[in-house]
Design a protein around this motif. Structure first.
Motif, PDB file in Angstrom:
ATOM      1  N   LYS A 299       0.816  -1.211   0.000  1.00 35.92           N
ATOM      2  CA  LYS A 299       0.000   0.000   0.000  1.00 35.92           C
ATOM      3  C   LYS A 299       0.853   1.266   0.000  1.00 35.92           C
ATOM      4  CE  LYS A 299      -3.921  -2.231   2.304  1.00 35.92           C
ATOM      5  NZ  LYS A 299      -4.774  -2.270   3.517  1.00 35.92           N
ATOM      6  N   TYR A 330      -2.643   3.933  -3.014  1.00 36.86           N
ATOM      7  CA  TYR A 330      -3.381   4.714  -2.017  1.00 36.86           C
ATOM      8  C   TYR A 330      -3.002   6.191  -2.118  1.00 36.86           C
ATOM      9  CZ  TYR A 330      -5.596   0.865   0.428  1.00 36.86           C
ATOM     10  OH  TYR A 330      -6.402  -0.197   0.746  1.00 36.86           O
ATOM     11  N   GLU A 411      -8.103   4.491  -1.185  1.00 32.70           N
ATOM     12  CA  GLU A 411      -7.644   3.763  -2.362  1.00 32.70           C
ATOM     13  C   GLU A 411      -7.773   4.668  -3.583  1.00 32.70           C
ATOM     14  OE1 GLU A 411      -8.400  -0.617  -2.807  1.00 32.70           O
ATOM     15  OE2 GLU A 411      -9.958  -0.109  -1.335  1.00 32.70           O
TER      16      GLU A 411
END
Length: 416
Positions: A299, A330, A411
């Motif tokens: 992420k 992200y 996201e």
């Protein structure tokens, strides 16, 4: 001599600004390393003024976290007098260590602030145990291993140096194409010296070949027809190899990224913090949570992952040939500064989002909480539907109440 590390290693995290330093501290760092306004190798980073450095050191020490200051340029004669003045200022600020690569800078630091530990930067090409022994005899407490070393070589170094001497090694982040980061490309192309802190990252550029008798006719450089980014390394990631790092006897596990955002630092620090802590509970627990570590580390922004030199020399699979961009799944929205009596989270907005969006609260303890944005107010208390202006101060009502220092992200695909 110690071969295997017995105690828990230090997790050393970079900080580009005061905000990022505080994030690193809250999200699990044992120590942070920062740059001042001079003599570090990240001139393009925001870096710290003396006032910010003083506040950062005070904040870190209040949370029992150490602060190391980089002064690892390769100095020229013109730098030496200013270096003395700079180290005199640092002596008053009382960081826990200075990170230095140049022997001249080392001597000045020893003379001006002998009470501050000195750590020898990876820029000093520390590739063998005799080099470690040399720096120990000069008074260095720690040496940062060259990134070109394998775990087997680090383990051998550990077996040949004093037990009290510390080994620090990079375990995550960007890999430099040049030996121990001592690069001449930037200076050659742009006049900006990487060894003076002004690298323009020409290793990430796209290259072609020109035959001398056909000037102006550029031929693309192909490697297996995948592209032309021939110096563009994947990023180092050792999250799956904590047991092997411990076996090598490394004392400090270092994250690269002194130009990274708070989101990157929080994500990497939190993931490695949990991995290290889990391993020291039991190796079984660590292996059980590997999928979580992999998912969380992905992420962050990254350029695919490699284990670098740790298990032997890299091959063609450690390079990226078709682009020089990060993978970024992200988007960073901001850090909660405080929560008022109405339950509104105050923060400085980093990227646009809207009322009605579902975002994620990233908590220092490892939990991720999906929540809906119920309302948004500007500094004047006026209700707004979105925040299009970067660095805008906002108050936000969320379905799940956050806490100070929680980080908000979303996201990227949710914003499309």
């Amino acid at each position: 001599m110690r071969a295997k590390r017995v105690g828990k290693p230090e997790l050393l995290v970079p900080a580009s600004s005061l905000e990022v330093l505080k994030t690193a501290v809250i999200f699990g760092a044992d120590a942070v390393y920062i740059g001042g306004e001079a003599f570090g190798l990240r001139a393009k980073a925001k870096n710290f003024s003396s006032e910010e450095m003083a506040e950062g050191i005070q904040f870190a020490h209040a949370h029992h976290v150490k602060v190391y200051v980089t002064a690892n340029i390769l100095a020229h004669n013109k730098d030496l007098e200013d270096a003395e003045n700079y180290f005199a200022k640092l002596r008053e600020l009382k960081p826990d260590a200075l990170i230095i690569s140049d022997p001249g800078m080392f001597l000045i630091a020893r003379e001006v602030c002998p009470e501050i530990e000195i750590h020898i930067s990876t820029q000093a090409n520390n590739t063998n145990y005799k080099t470690y022994q040399f720096w120990w005899q000069q008074g260095a407490k720690r040496v940062v291993s060259a990134r070109e070393l394998s775990l087997a070589e680090i383990k051998e170094i550990r077996e040949h140096i004093p037990e009290e001497m510390e080994i620090e090694s990079f375990i995550h982040g960007a890999m430099c194409i040049s030996y121990s980061g001592r690069c001449l490309l930037s200076n050659y192309f742009t006049g900006r010296d990487a060894n003076q802190g002004a690298c323009t990252h020409p290793c990430r550029w796209k290259y072609a070949v020109m035959e001398e008798k056909r000037p102006g006719e550029y031929l693309p450089v192909y490697e297996n027809e995948r592209g032309t980014y021939i110096f563009n390394s994947k990023d180092l990631c050792m999250i799956e190899y904590i047991p092997e790092l411990m076996e090598a006897g490394i004392d400090s596990l270092k994250i690269e990224g002194r130009m990274k955002t708070a989101l990157y630092v929080a994500c990497v620090a939190r993931t490695y913090r949990k991995a290290i802590d889990d391993f020291f509970v039991s190796e079984e627990r660590y292996h059980k949570n590997l999928d979580w570590y992999r998912a969380e580390i992905a992420k962050c922004t990254y350029r695919q992952f490699t284990t670098g030199f740790y298990f032997g020399k890299p091959d063609e699979n450690t390079q990226i040939y078709d682009n020089n961009t990060y993978i970024s799944e992200y988007v960073y929205l901001g850090i909660v500064e405080s929560v008022d009596e109405r339950g509104l989270a105050k923060f400085e907005q980093k990227n646009k989002f809207c009322v009605g969006d579902t975002i994620e609260i990233m908590k220092p303890d490892g939990n991720n909480i999906h929540t809906k944005v119920l309302a948004m107010y500007n500094e004047d208390g006026e209700s707004v539907e979105s925040c299009p202006h970067s660095r805008q101060r906002l108050y936000v009502a969320l379905a799940e109440k956050p806490e100070a220092y929680d980080l908000m992200r979303v996201e990227a695909k949710r914003l499309v």
